[in-house]
Design a protein around this motif. Structure first.
Motif, PDB file in Angstrom:
ATOM      1  N   GLY A   1     -92.010   8.265  21.280  1.00  0.00           N
ATOM      2  CA  GLY A   1     -92.677   8.821  20.109  1.00  0.00           C
ATOM      3  C   GLY A   1     -92.861  10.314  20.262  1.00  0.00           C
ATOM      4  N   PRO A   2     -93.478  10.940  19.261  1.00  0.00           N
ATOM      5  CA  PRO A   2     -93.703  12.380  19.327  1.00  0.00           C
ATOM      6  C   PRO A   2     -94.655  12.732  20.471  1.00  0.00           C
ATOM      7  CG  PRO A   2     -94.503  11.458  17.236  1.00  0.00           C
ATOM      8  CD  PRO A   2     -93.945  10.334  18.018  1.00  0.00           C
ATOM      9  N   ALA A   3     -94.628  13.985  20.900  1.00  0.00           N
ATOM     10  CA  ALA A   3     -95.477  14.436  21.998  1.00  0.00           C
ATOM     11  C   ALA A   3     -96.923  14.032  21.753  1.00  0.00           C
ATOM     12  CB  ALA A   3     -95.359  15.950  22.146  1.00  0.00           C
ATOM     13  N   GLY A   4     -97.579  13.554  22.794  1.00  0.00           N
ATOM     14  CA  GLY A   4     -98.991  13.184  22.681  1.00  0.00           C
ATOM     15  C   GLY A   4     -99.214  11.706  22.423  1.00  0.00           C
ATOM     16  N   THR A   5     -98.158  10.966  22.067  1.00  0.00           N
ATOM     17  CA  THR A   5     -98.316   9.543  21.724  1.00  0.00           C
ATOM     18  C   THR A   5     -98.836   8.749  22.917  1.00  0.00           C
ATOM     19  OG1 THR A   5     -96.450   9.745  20.210  1.00  0.00           O
ATOM     20  CG2 THR A   5     -97.153   7.525  20.767  1.00  0.00           C
ATOM     21  N   ALA A   6     -98.215   8.936  24.077  1.00  0.00           N
ATOM     22  CA  ALA A   6     -98.576   8.131  25.243  1.00  0.00           C
ATOM     23  C   ALA A   6    -100.022   8.385  25.649  1.00  0.00           C
ATOM     24  CB  ALA A   6     -97.634   8.441  26.399  1.00  0.00           C
ATOM     25  N   GLY A   7    -100.471   9.638  25.486  1.00  0.00           N
ATOM     26  CA  GLY A   7    -101.845   9.970  25.833  1.00  0.00           C
ATOM     27  C   GLY A   7    -102.848   9.094  25.099  1.00  0.00           C
ATOM     28  N   LYS A   8    -102.555   8.815  23.828  1.00  0.00           N
ATOM     29  CA  LYS A   8    -103.468   8.011  23.019  1.00  0.00           C
ATOM     30  C   LYS A   8    -103.412   6.535  23.400  1.00  0.00           C
ATOM     31  CE  LYS A   8    -102.655  10.913  19.031  1.00  0.00           C
ATOM     32  NZ  LYS A   8    -101.636  10.927  17.991  1.00  0.00           N
TER      33      LYS A   8
ATOM     34  N   LEU B   1    -102.920   0.399  27.385  1.00  0.00           N
ATOM     35  CA  LEU B   1    -101.796  -0.220  28.102  1.00  0.00           C
ATOM     36  C   LEU B   1    -102.215  -0.583  29.530  1.00  0.00           C
ATOM     37  CD1 LEU B   1     -98.941   2.144  26.841  1.00  0.00           C
ATOM     38  CD2 LEU B   1     -99.369  -0.218  26.125  1.00  0.00           C
ATOM     39  N   LYS B   2    -102.976   0.328  30.180  1.00  0.00           N
ATOM     40  CA  LYS B   2    -103.473   0.040  31.541  1.00  0.00           C
ATOM     41  C   LYS B   2    -104.379  -1.181  31.531  1.00  0.00           C
ATOM     42  CE  LYS B   2    -103.554   4.773  33.182  1.00  0.00           C
ATOM     43  NZ  LYS B   2    -104.423   5.903  33.468  1.00  0.00           N
ATOM     44  N   ALA B   3    -105.235  -1.262  30.519  1.00  0.00           N
ATOM     45  CA  ALA B   3    -106.192  -2.374  30.445  1.00  0.00           C
ATOM     46  C   ALA B   3    -105.507  -3.705  30.154  1.00  0.00           C
ATOM     47  CB  ALA B   3    -107.248  -2.083  29.383  1.00  0.00           C
ATOM     48  N   HIS B   4    -104.211  -3.656  29.813  1.00  0.00           N
ATOM     49  CA  HIS B   4    -103.483  -4.894  29.547  1.00  0.00           C
ATOM     50  C   HIS B   4    -102.359  -5.118  30.543  1.00  0.00           C
ATOM     51  CE1 HIS B   4    -105.784  -4.437  25.860  1.00  0.00           C
ATOM     52  NE2 HIS B   4    -105.707  -5.754  25.785  1.00  0.00           N
ATOM     53  N   GLY B   5    -102.477  -4.467  31.696  1.00  0.00           N
ATOM     54  CA  GLY B   5    -101.605  -4.836  32.810  1.00  0.00           C
ATOM     55  C   GLY B   5    -100.354  -4.012  33.002  1.00  0.00           C
ATOM     56  N   ALA B   6    -100.227  -2.878  32.304  1.00  0.00           N
ATOM     57  CA  ALA B   6     -99.020  -2.075  32.496  1.00  0.00           C
ATOM     58  C   ALA B   6     -99.058  -1.407  33.880  1.00  0.00           C
ATOM     59  CB  ALA B   6     -98.898  -1.013  31.408  1.00  0.00           C
ATOM     60  N   ALA B   7     -98.116  -1.772  34.751  1.00  0.00           N
ATOM     61  CA  ALA B   7     -98.074  -1.168  36.085  1.00  0.00           C
ATOM     62  C   ALA B   7     -97.504   0.243  35.986  1.00  0.00           C
ATOM     63  CB  ALA B   7     -97.239  -2.027  37.021  1.00  0.00           C
ATOM     64  N   LYS B   8     -96.555   0.396  35.072  1.00  0.00           N
ATOM     65  CA  LYS B   8     -95.947   1.710  34.846  1.00  0.00           C
ATOM     66  C   LYS B   8     -95.956   2.000  33.360  1.00  0.00           C
ATOM     67  CE  LYS B   8     -92.499   2.714  38.343  1.00  0.00           C
ATOM     68  NZ  LYS B   8     -91.085   2.536  38.660  1.00  0.00           N
ATOM     69  N   ILE B   9     -95.944   3.264  33.029  1.00  0.00           N
ATOM     70  CA  ILE B   9     -95.763   3.642  31.625  1.00  0.00           C
ATOM     71  C   ILE B   9     -94.655   4.692  31.571  1.00  0.00           C
ATOM     72  CG2 ILE B   9     -96.835   4.573  29.538  1.00  0.00           C
ATOM     73  CD1 ILE B   9     -99.561   3.719  30.692  1.00  0.00           C
ATOM     74  N   TYR B  10     -93.531   4.316  31.028  1.00  0.00           N
ATOM     75  CA  TYR B  10     -92.440   5.274  30.835  1.00  0.00           C
ATOM     76  C   TYR B  10     -92.697   6.018  29.536  1.00  0.00           C
ATOM     77  CZ  TYR B  10     -89.892   2.878  34.544  1.00  0.00           C
ATOM     78  OH  TYR B  10     -89.517   2.355  35.743  1.00  0.00           O
ATOM     79  N   VAL B  11     -92.714   7.327  29.629  1.00  0.00           N
ATOM     80  CA  VAL B  11     -93.053   8.140  28.466  1.00  0.00           C
ATOM     81  C   VAL B  11     -91.827   8.936  28.021  1.00  0.00           C
ATOM     82  CG1 VAL B  11     -94.551   9.966  27.596  1.00  0.00           C
ATOM     83  CG2 VAL B  11     -95.421   8.337  29.299  1.00  0.00           C
ATOM     84  N   ALA B  12     -91.351   8.656  26.836  1.00  0.00           N
ATOM     85  CA  ALA B  12     -90.196   9.381  26.299  1.00  0.00           C
ATOM     86  C   ALA B  12     -90.661  10.095  25.032  1.00  0.00           C
ATOM     87  CB  ALA B  12     -89.058   8.422  25.997  1.00  0.00           C
ATOM     88  N   GLU B  13     -90.932  11.393  25.146  1.00  0.00           N
ATOM     89  CA  GLU B  13     -91.450  12.119  23.990  1.00  0.00           C
ATOM     90  C   GLU B  13     -90.318  12.881  23.312  1.00  0.00           C
ATOM     91  OE1 GLU B  13     -94.952  14.065  25.694  1.00  0.00           O
ATOM     92  OE2 GLU B  13     -96.083  12.346  24.923  1.00  0.00           O
TER      93      GLU B  13
END
Lengths: 318, 265
Positions: free
Chosen positions: A38-45, A50-62
């Motif tokens: 998504g656009p820059a800043g999406t992953a931040g929100k 995502l962490k609270a639902h078990g994501a071990a990693k978060i790949y961020v493609a802005e």
């Protein structure tokens, strides 16, 4: 443990519930890794959720690309190449299905579409509910990194903490030409829950009789915090917009409670709602096929029954 | 402009559909088969573009011999010719195999993108297998842009624009031709074939291809080589009817009581 890629579904910084369902489902196959495009800043929100639902990693493609779905496709394609995931999970939606199909055909991966359950083991297995729930089929992938689309509402969310380690991913140049997005008009759904995600659905059919009288269906729905649906007959008669059509040629819903008002229950309609946990039907015609699958059926006039039911619900709430 | 329309024969959604016991594929003999409703809209869209811009409309299908009926319907509506890949070995192919085979059939029988055709049209989703992505997959194999779920199509000069309408809203897309466009339910009302059209259809050319004719190796298709396998299927026991009452003026209250007893309110 192999990673399981979960494509995060979001609209303008708001996560869609199905993303958490996918993170839960992913744990049956390996270690969940969320993929945010998504656009820059999406992953931040989105990262806290995502962490609270078990994501071990978060790949961020802005990316600010206007290419249609191609950024998602090329990010998943490149991650499949670099991390060789146990599977790729994507929520069922028009965009999700298209991304899944394109990723599968590019990476020569098994495409398991519209599943209601996933399981691990020697091969990745899935459960399909076919022909509107008339059949249950088990299927398996014969390739590595199968691409699986999961129907919203079919997995119960189980929150669990995940490390959520962020890693940024480059969006590669599109292979082949892509369509470009010139503008978007998101649907403003109002205050009602989304049809496929709602736990209660109230639907009207031909028996409602007119677009104006659909207010009755909406009124009952609102008293229950429900989504509003319509049969094909009601949509074809112009009583209610097409996007709310439940059935073989509309949406498939599987809520806790489905209330059918003035719907006869043709196969066409039943295919979209017969996996609902509890079905209530109100119809004038005692022979209407909807009664064959209703847990509680009322032969009567919906214009008398529905308002009374609404009042009773209001009484119990107060 | 020359247009390819992908069509598919599917079981009628108004008849009961079954999976065969032996290999869990669709039991095509047990159900009435029809030209998928959405395909008729794709054919209609192709005919309208042809009427405005000239050119030829070629129908392409993969399926058993019975798919001839679907082809005839499209031809009687006004399509010019048809290509039918009919080979026993295709049976049970998965979505990825099907998309690749369709792309191959288009390139061998109709020609390369931009030479043999300018536009591929298809229905957005077949009603029998809801992978719902075959048009976009075919586009990906051909290296073409996919403009899917079109409610409106506009061709101007060398570009195509689409108003894409899905449950999630409307997106306006544009791309240079050649391209793949899939149409949604709202695109148009398909015409009925005229008597003249039905008679003319009988004389229109239908090219039947085997796998070899299309340049497809038997190892690329079929149930034994599919990337997915159905391991079991069973009819779900039909939901049985519960309580049914006649309204005696208190049915609303009775439903409420039922919902309370089920802890639903």
């Amino acid at each position: 443990m192999a990673e399981v890629l979960v494509l995060v579904d979001h609209v303008e910084g708001e996560i869609k519930k199905v993303s958490y369902e996918l993170l839960t489902a992913a744990r049956a196959l390996g270690e969940p890794a969320a993929v945010v495009v998504g656009p820059a800043g999406t992953a931040g929100k989105l990262s806290d959720g995502l962490k609270a639902h078990g994501a071990a990693k978060i790949y961020v493609a802005e990316t600010d690309s206007t290419d249609f779905l191609s950024p998602e496709v090329s990010v998943l394609e490149s991650l499949i190449g670099s991390v060789n995931p146990a599977a790729v999970l994507i929520g069922v939606s028009a965009d999700g299905k298209e991304i899944a199909g394109r990723v599968a055909v590019r990476t020569n991966s098994a495409l398991l579409g519209d599943v209601v359950g996933v399981s691990g083991g020697d091969a990745v297995g899935v459960t399909h509910s076919v022909f509107g729930g008339a059949y249950i089929a088990e299927a398996k992938a014969n390739t590595e990194h199968p691409v699986i689309t999961v129907r919203p509402g079919s997995v119960e969310i189980e929150p669990v903490d995940g490390a959520g380690v962020e890693e940024s991913v480059q969006v590669g140049a599109a292979s082949g030409r892509s369509a470009a997005v010139t503008s978007r008009e998101p649907i403003t759904g109002g205050d009602r829950p989304e049809l496929t995600e709602a736990s209660v659905v109230v639907s009207g059919g031909r028996g409602v009789g007119s677009a104006d009288d659909f207010a009755l269906v909406e009124g009952l729905a609102d008293s229950l915090g429900a989504a509003v649906g319509a049969s094909r007959a009601a949509v074809d008669s112009g009583y209610y917009p097409h996007q709310f059509q439940v059935g073989q040629t509309g949406k498939t819903v599987s809520p806790q409670l489905y209330i059918a008002l003035g719907i006869s229950g043709a196969i066409q309609h039943r295919a979209g709602m017969q996996t609902s946990k509890t079905i209530i039907a109100v119809n004038k015609d005692a022979e209407a096929p909807i009664f064959e699958i209703a847990d509680f059926g009322v032969v009567g006039d919906l214009f008398k029954v529905a308002p009374q039911l609404k009042d009773e619900i209001a009484k119990r709430k107060s | 402009m020359n247009i390819v329309v992908l069509v598919k024969q599917v079981p009628d959604t108004y008849s009961e559909r079954k999976l065969s016991d032996s290999d869990h594929t669709l039991d095509r003999d047990a159900t009435d088969a029809v030209l998928d409703e959405i395909n008729e809209r794709a054919v209609e869209a192709a005919l309208q573009l042809k009427e405005a811009n000239g050119g030829e409309v070629t129908v392409v299908t993969i399926g058993p011999d019975r798919a001839t009926d679907a082809i005839r319907k499209a031809l009687s509506m006004g399509a010019d010719k048809a290509v039918h890949l009919s080979d026993e070995a295709i049976h049970g192919s998965c979505a990825v195999q099907t998309a690749k085979a369709l792309a191959k059939v288009i390139s061998t029988a109709v020609g390369a993108p931009g030479e043999g055709f300018d536009l591929v049209l298809a229905g957005n989703e077949a009603s029998d297998g809801r992978a719902g992505a075959v048009p976009a997959m075919v586009a990906d194999v051909l290296g073409l842009p996919a403009l899917t779920h079109a409610r409106e199509i506009t061709v101007s000069g060398s570009s195509v624009s689409v108003k894409r309408e899905t449950d999630d809203g409307v997106t306006h897309l544009t791309a240079e031709l050649p391209a793949v466009v899939s149409v949604g339910e709202k695109i148009n009302e398909p015409r009925y074939p005229s008597f003249k059209g039905i008679m003319a259809a009988k004389k229109k050319p239908v090219t039947t291809l085997s796998l070899a004719d299309a340049g497809i190796d038997a190892s690329e298709v079929g149930i034994a080589n599919a990337l997915t396998s159905v391991t079991s299927s069973q009819p779900k026991p039909p939901k049985s009817a519960g309580e049914k009452i006649e309204d005696e003026g208190d049915a609303g209250a009775k439903i409420a009581a039922f919902l309370v007893s089920q802890k639903l309110i």
